[in-house]
Design a protein around this motif. Structure first.
Motif, PDB file in Angstrom:
ATOM      1  N   GLY A  71     -23.214 -43.922  19.792  1.00 21.63           N
ATOM      2  CA  GLY A  71     -22.389 -44.668  20.738  1.00 21.63           C
ATOM      3  C   GLY A  71     -23.006 -44.756  22.119  1.00 21.63           C
ATOM      4  N   VAL A  72     -23.770 -43.735  22.522  1.00 24.14           N
ATOM      5  CA  VAL A  72     -24.459 -43.787  23.813  1.00 24.14           C
ATOM      6  C   VAL A  72     -25.391 -44.994  23.872  1.00 24.14           C
ATOM      7  CG1 VAL A  72     -26.190 -42.608  25.229  1.00 24.14           C
ATOM      8  CG2 VAL A  72     -24.273 -41.322  24.300  1.00 24.14           C
ATOM      9  N   THR A  73     -26.049 -45.306  22.761  1.00 26.15           N
ATOM     10  CA  THR A  73     -26.973 -46.446  22.731  1.00 26.15           C
ATOM     11  C   THR A  73     -26.247 -47.745  23.044  1.00 26.15           C
ATOM     12  OG1 THR A  73     -28.339 -45.321  21.074  1.00 26.15           O
ATOM     13  CG2 THR A  73     -28.625 -47.704  21.307  1.00 26.15           C
ATOM     14  N   PHE A  74     -25.116 -47.988  22.388  1.00 26.56           N
ATOM     15  CA  PHE A  74     -24.385 -49.232  22.603  1.00 26.56           C
ATOM     16  C   PHE A  74     -23.777 -49.279  23.999  1.00 26.56           C
ATOM     17  CE2 PHE A  74     -24.697 -49.651  18.034  1.00 26.56           C
ATOM     18  CZ  PHE A  74     -24.756 -51.018  17.854  1.00 26.56           C
ATOM     19  N   SER A  75     -23.191 -48.180  24.439  1.00 27.65           N
ATOM     20  CA  SER A  75     -22.548 -48.176  25.759  1.00 27.65           C
ATOM     21  C   SER A  75     -23.570 -48.392  26.871  1.00 27.65           C
ATOM     22  CB  SER A  75     -21.801 -46.860  25.977  1.00 27.65           C
ATOM     23  OG  SER A  75     -20.725 -46.745  25.086  1.00 27.65           O
ATOM     24  N   TYR A 128     -20.165 -49.588  35.141  1.00 30.88           N
ATOM     25  CA  TYR A 128     -20.022 -50.361  33.909  1.00 30.88           C
ATOM     26  C   TYR A 128     -19.885 -49.465  32.684  1.00 30.88           C
ATOM     27  CZ  TYR A 128     -21.124 -54.586  36.530  1.00 30.88           C
ATOM     28  OH  TYR A 128     -21.087 -55.635  37.417  1.00 30.88           O
ATOM     29  N   VAL A 129     -20.441 -48.243  32.739  1.00 29.47           N
ATOM     30  CA  VAL A 129     -20.190 -47.294  31.647  1.00 29.47           C
ATOM     31  C   VAL A 129     -18.702 -46.976  31.570  1.00 29.47           C
ATOM     32  CG1 VAL A 129     -20.626 -44.959  30.822  1.00 29.47           C
ATOM     33  CG2 VAL A 129     -22.509 -46.298  31.757  1.00 29.47           C
ATOM     34  N   THR A 148     -19.017 -46.867  20.030  1.00 31.07           N
ATOM     35  CA  THR A 148     -19.389 -46.820  21.443  1.00 31.07           C
ATOM     36  C   THR A 148     -18.610 -45.666  22.064  1.00 31.07           C
ATOM     37  OG1 THR A 148     -17.623 -48.267  22.262  1.00 31.07           O
ATOM     38  CG2 THR A 148     -19.657 -49.336  21.508  1.00 31.07           C
ATOM     39  N   LEU A 149     -19.034 -45.231  23.215  1.00 33.56           N
ATOM     40  CA  LEU A 149     -18.287 -44.144  23.862  1.00 33.56           C
ATOM     41  C   LEU A 149     -16.854 -44.560  24.132  1.00 33.56           C
ATOM     42  CD1 LEU A 149     -20.979 -42.849  26.392  1.00 33.56           C
ATOM     43  CD2 LEU A 149     -20.352 -41.884  24.166  1.00 33.56           C
TER      44      LEU A 149
END
Length: 337
Positions: A121-125, A267-268, A287-288
């Motif tokens: 999820g870190v990758t997508f977020s 934006y995160v 995603t996160l």
């Protein structure tokens, strides 16, 4: 009369300094080197830098590790040894089913590994956040340079456009227009639902985030355009395009870098908030934001499933903010050396 050999001998001269004794020339430090030196002296910023670097490397490696089977964020696991069907699919054991095989426990109901889902999820977020920040920076920089350098009617027009953009209720528009724009993106590009949602998030966040960047860059350009090198470039016949991107842009990279490092953590957090409001990438793609949204439903029955994504988001946002603050202080020529 002949001179004796002793008279022909040259009188001793003072000892010449050795090579090691020669004064060494002082090396001048560029503004970039000075900024790096100041940044390294800030321990908190350096810690934040290492955390951000670790998160970025982890985000890059997540798809690779998923492909080769090291992590598995998608596959279901309905083993009764892990999930208790009598309790509505809650994990067996303490702290959300934490074991050596599942260091952060498992997802209630599905049995997916929480660590794998958070990692992926870190990758997508971060991808959505970084892409949206780039859109905001590019649009804001171009319009800010044009408005600040041109002045007059163009400056006034861009200013009114900024005011108009800031007057729109961003969150309400995101919710109201999501289905319409996502359907239009799918129709035009042929993307599936989740990629279309990601494009929509990036576009809306970026197009609503550029006014602050444009105002900052416009203020910088108003000062730069009066300097001698700009007047010299004009006298040499430089085109507006060269003035914008060859003469002015290199002189505003410092505030741009600071803006980028401070916009990204916003934006995160925005991605997580939008997922909670039902806009964004849908499960099972993690995603996160959507992991935290799902964790809210289990905040009382499986608190660790809610806690871990909240901690990851908090660590990323705080680290990015501290890193941005450190970059801002390091690039400030008036900062204490």
């Amino acid at each position: 009369m002949s001179l004796s050999e002793s008279q022909l001998e040259v009188s001793p001269t003072p000892d010449e300094p050795k090579a090691d004794d020669q004064p060494q020339s002082l090396e001048g430090l560029s503004p970039t080197k000075l900024a790096v030196r100041r940044f390294r002296k800030d321990r908190l910023s350096m810690i934040a830098f290492y955390v951000v670097a670790f998160v970025l490397v982890a985000a890059i490696l997540a798809p690779i590790f998923t492909k080769i089977g090291i992590i598995d964020p998608i596959s279901l696991n309905q083993d009764d040894k892990l999930i208790d069907p009598t309790l509505g699919g809650l994990p067996r054991g303490a702290a959300g089913g934490i074991t050596w095989a599942h260091p952060l426990g498992i997802e209630p109901g599905t049995g997916r590994d929480v660590l794998s889902r958070l990692w992926y999820g870190v990758t997508f977020s971060l991808s959505i956040s970084l892409a949206a920040a780039i859109v905001a920076i590019v649009v804001g920089t171009v319009l800010g340079i044009i408005a600040g350098f041109s002045g007059g009617l163009i400056d006034a027009t861009v200013g009114r456009l900024i005011d108009l953009t800031l007057s729109f209720p961003q969150t309400l528009m995101l919710l109201a227009l999501s289905s319409i724009f996502v359907a239009a993106i799918q129709q035009r590009t042929g993307l599936s639902t989740n990629p279309a949602n990601a494009v929509y998030e990036i576009g809306v966040l970026g197009l609503f985030g550029w006014p602050a960047v444009a105002r900052l860059i416009r203020g910088q350009v108003l000062s730069i355009r009066e300097r001698e090198f700009i007047e010299a470039a004009k006298l040499l016949g430089a085109s507006p395009r060269r003035l914008y991107f060859k003469e002015i842009l290199p002189n505003v990279w410092a505030p741009l870098l600071v803006s980028f490092t401070l916009i990204t953590p916003q934006y995160v957090s925005a991605e997580a908030a939008l997922s909670y409001l039902g806009v964004g990438i849908k499960p099972p793609t993690p995603t996160l934001g959507n992991i935290l949204t799902d964790g809210v439903n289990y905040a009382l029955t499986d608190f660790t499933y809610f806690l871990f994504p909240a901690i990851v988001i908090a660590v990323i946002v705080v680290s990015l903010n501290l890193f941005g603050d450190g970059v801002r202080d390091a690039l400030d020529p008036k900062a204490d050396r």
